[in-house]
Design a protein around this motif. Sequence first.
Motif, short mmCIF file in Angstrom:
data_model
loop_
_atom_site.label_atom_id
_atom_site.label_comp_id
_atom_site.label_asym_id
_atom_site.label_seq_id
_atom_site.Cartn_x
_atom_site.Cartn_y
_atom_site.Cartn_z
N LEU A 35 0.03 8.00 -5.54
CA LEU A 35 -1.21 8.77 -5.57
C LEU A 35 -0.99 10.19 -5.05
CD1 LEU A 35 -3.74 6.03 -4.37
CD2 LEU A 35 -3.40 6.87 -6.72
N ALA A 36 -0.14 10.34 -4.03
CA ALA A 36 0.17 11.67 -3.50
C ALA A 36 0.94 12.48 -4.54
CB ALA A 36 0.96 11.55 -2.21
N SER A 37 1.89 11.85 -5.24
CA SER A 37 2.66 12.57 -6.26
C SER A 37 1.78 12.99 -7.43
CB SER A 37 3.85 11.74 -6.74
OG SER A 37 3.43 10.69 -7.58
N GLU A 38 0.71 12.25 -7.69
CA GLU A 38 -0.24 12.60 -8.75
C GLU A 38 -1.23 13.67 -8.30
OE1 GLU A 38 -2.16 8.88 -9.71
OE2 GLU A 38 -0.42 8.12 -10.80
N GLY A 39 -1.25 13.97 -7.00
CA GLY A 39 -2.17 14.98 -6.48
C GLY A 39 -3.58 14.48 -6.23
N VAL A 40 -3.77 13.18 -6.25
CA VAL A 40 -5.13 12.64 -6.03
C VAL A 40 -5.38 12.34 -4.56
CG1 VAL A 40 -5.47 11.84 -8.39
CG2 VAL A 40 -4.47 10.30 -6.71
N VAL A 41 -4.33 12.31 -3.76
CA VAL A 41 -4.46 12.27 -2.31
C VAL A 41 -3.51 13.30 -1.72
CG1 VAL A 41 -5.11 9.81 -2.23
CG2 VAL A 41 -2.74 10.45 -1.84
N SER A 42 -3.90 13.83 -0.58
CA SER A 42 -3.02 14.73 0.16
C SER A 42 -2.75 14.09 1.52
CB SER A 42 -3.68 16.11 0.32
OG SER A 42 -4.90 16.00 1.04
N THR A 43 -1.76 14.61 2.23
CA THR A 43 -1.39 14.03 3.51
C THR A 43 -1.35 15.11 4.59
OG1 THR A 43 0.98 14.31 3.17
CG2 THR A 43 0.02 12.25 2.41
N TYR A 44 -1.53 14.67 5.81
CA TYR A 44 -1.36 15.55 6.97
C TYR A 44 -1.02 14.68 8.16
CZ TYR A 44 -6.21 14.16 8.07
OH TYR A 44 -7.35 13.44 8.34
N LEU A 45 -0.36 15.26 9.14
CA LEU A 45 0.00 14.55 10.36
C LEU A 45 -1.05 14.80 11.43
CD1 LEU A 45 3.85 15.17 10.62
CD2 LEU A 45 2.68 13.08 9.90
N VAL A 98 0.81 -1.22 0.00
CA VAL A 98 0.00 0.00 0.00
C VAL A 98 0.85 1.27 0.00
CG1 VAL A 98 -1.69 1.31 1.36
CG2 VAL A 98 -1.98 -1.14 1.03
N TYR A 99 2.00 1.25 0.67
CA TYR A 99 2.78 2.48 0.81
C TYR A 99 3.30 3.04 -0.52
CZ TYR A 99 2.13 1.72 5.73
OH TYR A 99 1.55 1.55 6.95
N PRO A 100 3.83 2.21 -1.41
CA PRO A 100 4.21 2.76 -2.73
C PRO A 100 3.01 3.31 -3.51
CG PRO A 100 5.24 0.62 -2.39
CD PRO A 100 4.26 0.83 -1.27
N ILE A 101 1.86 2.68 -3.35
CA ILE A 101 0.65 3.17 -4.02
C ILE A 101 0.29 4.54 -3.46
CG2 ILE A 101 -1.84 2.80 -4.27
CD1 ILE A 101 -1.19 -0.24 -4.34
N LEU A 102 0.34 4.69 -2.14
CA LEU A 102 0.02 5.96 -1.52
C LEU A 102 0.99 7.06 -1.95
CD1 LEU A 102 -0.94 4.70 2.04
CD2 LEU A 102 -2.48 5.79 0.37
N TYR A 109 -4.05 10.18 5.08
CA TYR A 109 -4.26 10.41 3.65
C TYR A 109 -5.70 10.86 3.44
CZ TYR A 109 0.19 8.10 3.19
OH TYR A 109 1.51 7.79 3.30
N HIS A 110 -5.85 11.84 2.56
CA HIS A 110 -7.14 12.45 2.27
C HIS A 110 -7.36 12.47 0.76
CE1 HIS A 110 -10.42 15.38 2.45
NE2 HIS A 110 -9.79 16.04 1.49
N LEU A 111 -8.53 12.08 0.33
CA LEU A 111 -8.88 12.09 -1.09
C LEU A 111 -9.15 13.53 -1.53
CD1 LEU A 111 -9.45 10.12 -3.46
CD2 LEU A 111 -11.85 10.15 -2.74
N THR A 112 -8.39 14.02 -2.51
CA THR A 112 -8.59 15.38 -3.02
C THR A 112 -9.74 15.38 -4.03
OG1 THR A 112 -7.07 15.07 -4.87
CG2 THR A 112 -6.11 15.86 -2.78
N GLU A 113 -10.09 16.56 -4.48
CA GLU A 113 -11.14 16.67 -5.51
C GLU A 113 -10.69 15.95 -6.79
OE1 GLU A 113 -14.82 17.29 -6.81
OE2 GLU A 113 -14.13 17.81 -4.82
#
Length: 128
Positions: free
Chosen positions: A68-78, A61-65, A90-94
Amino acid sequence: MGIRALPARQIGMKGVLPMNSQIKKGILDLCVLALLEKGDSYGYDLAGNLARKVEVADGTVYPILRKLASEGVVSTYLQESQNGPPRKYYHLTEAGRNKLNAERDEWIKFCGEVNDILSKETGGKADE
């Protein structure tokens, strides 16, 4: 026309569906996006939820995440955790929601077409 369930004898250990790795590789991004549609989550939790449904190797899952983050389809926060250091959520972006909707529709259509081909009722003949 829906996705047909496999007989129970074809389901692997713990009710997890074993699958050809090449087929699985192409759909796991969509599965992760669909899980995030239900709400923000951290990597370990996402991996566990996915593994309860689909047989996946540890660390898949981690490489997928990251992708997806590098594509801008998910964002991250601590977020602080009661059980140790802060967790990366991980948060799903628009853009992710748009990608999920388009790819989900494409996957459902594809499954229906494959089911028609594989169907014993139609003898594998495509409708014309």
